[in-house]
Design an enzyme around this catalytic site. Sequence first.
Site, PDB file in Angstrom:
ATOM      1  N   ASP A  72       0.799  -1.259  -0.078  1.00  0.00           N
ATOM      2  CA  ASP A  72       0.145   0.181   0.033  1.00  0.00           C
ATOM      3  C   ASP A  72       1.071   1.139  -0.006  1.00  0.00           C
ATOM      4  O   ASP A  72       1.853   1.179   0.761  1.00  0.00           O
ATOM      5  CB  ASP A  72      -1.088   0.137   1.252  1.00  0.00           C
ATOM      6  CG  ASP A  72      -2.009   1.162   1.062  1.00  0.00           C
ATOM      7  OD1 ASP A  72      -3.106   0.858   0.591  1.00  0.00           O
ATOM      8  OD2 ASP A  72      -1.837   2.182   1.513  1.00  0.00           O
ATOM      9  N   GLU A 131       0.850   5.829  -0.088  1.00  0.00           N
ATOM     10  CA  GLU A 131       0.199   7.182  -0.048  1.00  0.00           C
ATOM     11  C   GLU A 131       0.969   7.970  -1.103  1.00  0.00           C
ATOM     12  O   GLU A 131       1.904   7.870  -1.394  1.00  0.00           O
ATOM     13  CB  GLU A 131       0.407   7.870   1.249  1.00  0.00           C
ATOM     14  CG  GLU A 131      -0.562   6.740   2.410  1.00  0.00           C
ATOM     15  CD  GLU A 131      -1.936   6.359   2.010  1.00  0.00           C
ATOM     16  OE1 GLU A 131      -2.370   7.300   1.522  1.00  0.00           O
ATOM     17  OE2 GLU A 131      -2.288   5.214   2.635  1.00  0.00           O
ATOM     18  N   HIS A 173      -5.812   5.323   5.522  1.00  0.00           N
ATOM     19  CA  HIS A 173      -5.219   6.157   4.627  1.00  0.00           C
ATOM     20  C   HIS A 173      -3.695   6.387   5.065  1.00  0.00           C
ATOM     21  O   HIS A 173      -3.279   7.423   4.725  1.00  0.00           O
ATOM     22  CB  HIS A 173      -6.118   7.542   4.493  1.00  0.00           C
ATOM     23  CG  HIS A 173      -7.543   7.254   4.074  1.00  0.00           C
ATOM     24  ND1 HIS A 173      -7.947   6.626   2.917  1.00  0.00           N
ATOM     25  CD2 HIS A 173      -8.595   7.704   4.660  1.00  0.00           C
ATOM     26  CE1 HIS A 173      -8.865   6.877   2.851  1.00  0.00           C
ATOM     27  NE2 HIS A 173      -9.543   7.345   3.772  1.00  0.00           N
ATOM     28  N   ASP A 195      -3.414   0.379   5.885  1.00  0.00           N
ATOM     29  CA  ASP A 195      -4.168  -0.035   4.954  1.00  0.00           C
ATOM     30  C   ASP A 195      -3.602  -1.297   4.459  1.00  0.00           C
ATOM     31  O   ASP A 195      -4.333  -2.450   4.099  1.00  0.00           O
ATOM     32  CB  ASP A 195      -4.432   0.824   3.790  1.00  0.00           C
ATOM     33  CG  ASP A 195      -5.176   2.146   4.222  1.00  0.00           C
ATOM     34  OD1 ASP A 195      -6.011   1.834   4.843  1.00  0.00           O
ATOM     35  OD2 ASP A 195      -5.257   3.109   3.519  1.00  0.00           O
TER      36      ASP A 195
END
Length: 443
Positions: free
Chosen positions: A6, A8, A144, A149
């Site tokens: 994951d 960001e 987030h 996540d």
Amino acid sequence: MYAIVDIETTGSSAAYGKITEIAILIHDGKRVVDEFQSLVNPECGIPIGITSLTGISNEMVYDAPKFYEIAKEVHQLLEGNIFVAHNVNFDYSFIKKEFQELGGNLNLNKLCTVRLSRKIFPGLKSYSLGRLSEHFGIENGARHRAMGDARATVELMDLLIQNDTGQIDQFLKRNSKEADLPPNLPKKTFEDLPELTGVYYFRDEHGKVLYVGKANKIKARIRNHFSATDVVYKQGLKDQIYDISYELCGDELIAFLLESFEIKRLFPPFNKAQKYPSAKYGLYHYEDVRGFHRLSIGKVQKGHVPVKAFTSFDKARTFLIQFVKEHNLDPELCSLPASMMKYFGYSFKDSEKEELKERFKIAIASLDDAKQTYCLLGEGRTIGEKSVVLVEEGAYKGFGFFDNDFKGDSLDELRDIVQVYPDNPEVHRIINQFKEKRQILTF
């Protein structure tokens, strides 16, 4: 093994955004055996909206390593493993782009937990990670954020493995291409696409058209849109695709014309190259009080029909300069200073008034000669059908389809079967490309 990832980012597209955080959990099919987590300095500003969503600020990443500083460790963790993520092509596209910018590449098998969840747990209202976590009681104390996540995705992957009845192997087959499909697009929608000529429409969850394209083989062209090699640049589009519709055209010329019309009508957000401008300037012919014929360039206005239209002033002037030179006209009568024309290698010699008028008349007639009435015939959508494109007095009227039994001997008969579409410079560019390839009937 699975590399459950994951990230960001600073935005929704790998073509423009950068990674701000990454988490990787190595899963052997039963449990997590290794993990990695790091903030990443994106070397650009983080938008306020992104900070509000993720909590990651410019200050937090200021001293964080840049991607090239962690690239070796990331590559070692991913190499040889199956890349797994919730909406896998989003995460994959960003990491692939980072490696490409370093002169490397990323070429891994992928699994999308969105598509897997749709297959293994059908009928749920939503397949977002947050809604799936709520449905299955998966706790995520750091939504987030990359590791929060990623851990939620690991728990979801555990459930998918426990309930798998062969779907994972099916997804991983070399010819499956399941992971390349948009996360929200039903596979059957893609499988039912035809290998025929036509126009296709990518639609969002509300049915709004995102992109319009044409193809001689619709399914093959769309497969190319979704290919792994294209993922970096098309991911922003793929994430929003929920449905695909199409219109069969039979003939490539018809497909080009319909595509051009639909892009102008719908103005889809992901169509960039073909949002063609309309005619804004025209070449106008008039006679002055002394009886001299004149030409001038002006903005297109309602009720004033130009002898020729252009999308820009520069294009109109370039045409007029060449037109004056070709027909040996007085540039002063065409709104072109003689001093300027000398720079284009043209000097006008005075002529008798009547001779000049006759030359001007022939020049204007040459423009009228271009206003022919004709039609182009091509293939239809089915066996026994033909297509027709009608141009009347130089103006594009539209296209239609007719059976082989239809005679089409008169202009009135053709007008009855042709659906009217707007005329613009772009359609004439398209038609001119096909004139030598199509049967032409003149009237």
